[in-house]
Design an enzyme around this catalytic site. Structure first.
Site, PDB file in Angstrom:
ATOM      1  N   CYS A 167      -0.419   4.113   2.111  1.00  0.00           N
ATOM      2  CA  CYS A 167      -0.324   3.862   3.556  1.00  0.00           C
ATOM      3  C   CYS A 167       1.095   4.116   4.066  1.00  0.00           C
ATOM      4  O   CYS A 167       1.291   4.698   5.144  1.00  0.00           O
ATOM      5  CB  CYS A 167      -0.707   2.422   3.879  1.00  0.00           C
ATOM      6  SG  CYS A 167      -2.350   1.926   3.350  1.00  0.00           S
ATOM      7  N   ASP A 168       2.092   3.663   3.320  1.00  0.00           N
ATOM      8  CA  ASP A 168       3.463   3.614   3.827  1.00  0.00           C
ATOM      9  C   ASP A 168       4.448   4.527   3.106  1.00  0.00           C
ATOM     10  O   ASP A 168       5.606   4.632   3.520  1.00  0.00           O
ATOM     11  CB  ASP A 168       3.986   2.171   3.734  1.00  0.00           C
ATOM     12  CG  ASP A 168       3.127   1.196   4.536  1.00  0.00           C
ATOM     13  OD1 ASP A 168       2.594   1.613   5.576  1.00  0.00           O
ATOM     14  OD2 ASP A 168       2.996   0.036   4.119  1.00  0.00           O
TER      15      ASP A 168
ATOM     16  N   CYS B 233       0.847  -1.196   0.000  1.00  0.00           N
ATOM     17  CA  CYS B 233       0.000   0.000   0.000  1.00  0.00           C
ATOM     18  C   CYS B 233       0.880   1.243   0.000  1.00  0.00           C
ATOM     19  O   CYS B 233       1.384   1.665   1.052  1.00  0.00           O
ATOM     20  CB  CYS B 233      -0.928   0.000   1.217  1.00  0.00           C
ATOM     21  SG  CYS B 233      -1.972   1.462   1.311  1.00  0.00           S
TER      22      CYS B 233
END
Length: 302
Positions: free
Chosen positions: A133-134, A130
């Site tokens: 996300c990261d 992701c």
């Protein structure tokens, strides 16, 4: 006894709940993770009709709020077993068993993995599925992303705004994504495309420090010095839980046409988990509406 249980709170599942409630059905939505599904990880949505631009998080929140306001019950419980044959369907979670006259399977699909050495070892320590996300954890660093479809292209563009350099690794010599995204990737100076290449291994110590690529034509290998490897190589349906009752295609997707009816009476399917030529936000929403409509027709026939 519920009228309808929806398994999955992504766009397809929540839309099914929305249409179910508008039809006056008693609806329960079960979700093992977070509502919104895959779209919640997308920084910007620009291809949904009448909405020029919206973040995936905002889209998911708005849809969830709309469904909740109509009175659909959403419980964050993972499904562990289900009996979908017969007039009464039972769905079991880690907490309890629910009964309903109809079930809509909208469990989506999971990210496909590379299967190369180092992937599991460094998962969460530089290997990510992701980018949104990261990606912020690797601001100003060099990273690699693997894939050639729309998700990989979108992720590469997103990472290019955070990272000093992005290596886009694709096993072929042409992308499968939309032309507008391909052009956007090619216009970014800090994105370097690695054609005809696959990860042979992800390397590091306590965290990722490199990715060894193998040329799919010559077999030669080379090392990329990167701090992260983002994987965006497609989806895999997770439908084994439904057993042999629901018919699957050779790739594991639930077989159903545009009416979203499975081979089992009273069981419908919506979104990425079903056989279909296009898996997009708009088609997930359409599936959800059709599945709920057909469920209503089924209930009316009882």
């Amino acid at each position: 006894m519920l009228d309808m249980i929806v398994i999955g709170a992504g766009t397809a599942g929540l839309t099914a709940a929305l249409y179910g409630r508008r039809a006056g059905l008693q609806v329960l939505v079960l979700e093992s993770g977070f509502y919104g599904g895959q779209i919640a990880n997308t920084p910007e949505v620009e291809n949904y009709p009448a909405i020029p631009r919206i973040s995936g998080v905002d889209f998911s929140q708005a849809l969830y709020d709309q469904v909740a306001a109509l009175g659909a019950e959403v419980k964050f419980e993972g499904v562990t077993a289900a009996s979908l044959e017969g007039g009464v369907k039972t769905v079991t979670t880690s907490r309890q068993t629910y009964e309903a006259k109809t079930v809509v399977l909208a469990n989506g699909a999971q990210r496909r993995k590379l299967g190369c050495p180092g992937e599991e070892e460094f998962s969460g320590r530089g290997v990510s599925y992701c980018a949104t996300c990261d990606g912020a954890f690797f601001r100003g660093k060099e990273v690699a992303i693997v894939g050639g479809g729309n998700t990989a292209l979108e992720d590469a563009i997103y990472l290019a705004g955070l990272c000093s350099k992005v290596y886009l690794v694709h096993r072929r010599d042409a992308f499968r994504g939309n032309d507008i995204l391909v052009k956007a990737v090619q216009s970014r100076e800090n994105i370097q495309i690695c054609w005809n290449a696959v990860p042979a291994a992800i390397t590091g110590d306590k965290a990722v420090t490199g990715c060894r690529l193998r040329d799919t034509v010559t077999g030669e290998e080379r090392e990329l010095a990167v701090s992260a490897v983002f994987v965006a190589i497609g989806l895999v349906p997770d439908n084994a839980i439904w057993g042999d009752a629901v018919q699957l295609d050779p790739s594991g997707y639930i077989q159903a046409g545009e009416d979203c009816r499975t081979n089992l009476p009273g069981v419908f399917v919506a979104g990425d988990t079903r056989t279909k030529p296009l898996r997009q936000l708009v088609t997930a929403a359409a599936d959800g509406a059709v599945a709920a409509f057909e469920a209503g027709n089924y209930l009316a026939s009882l």
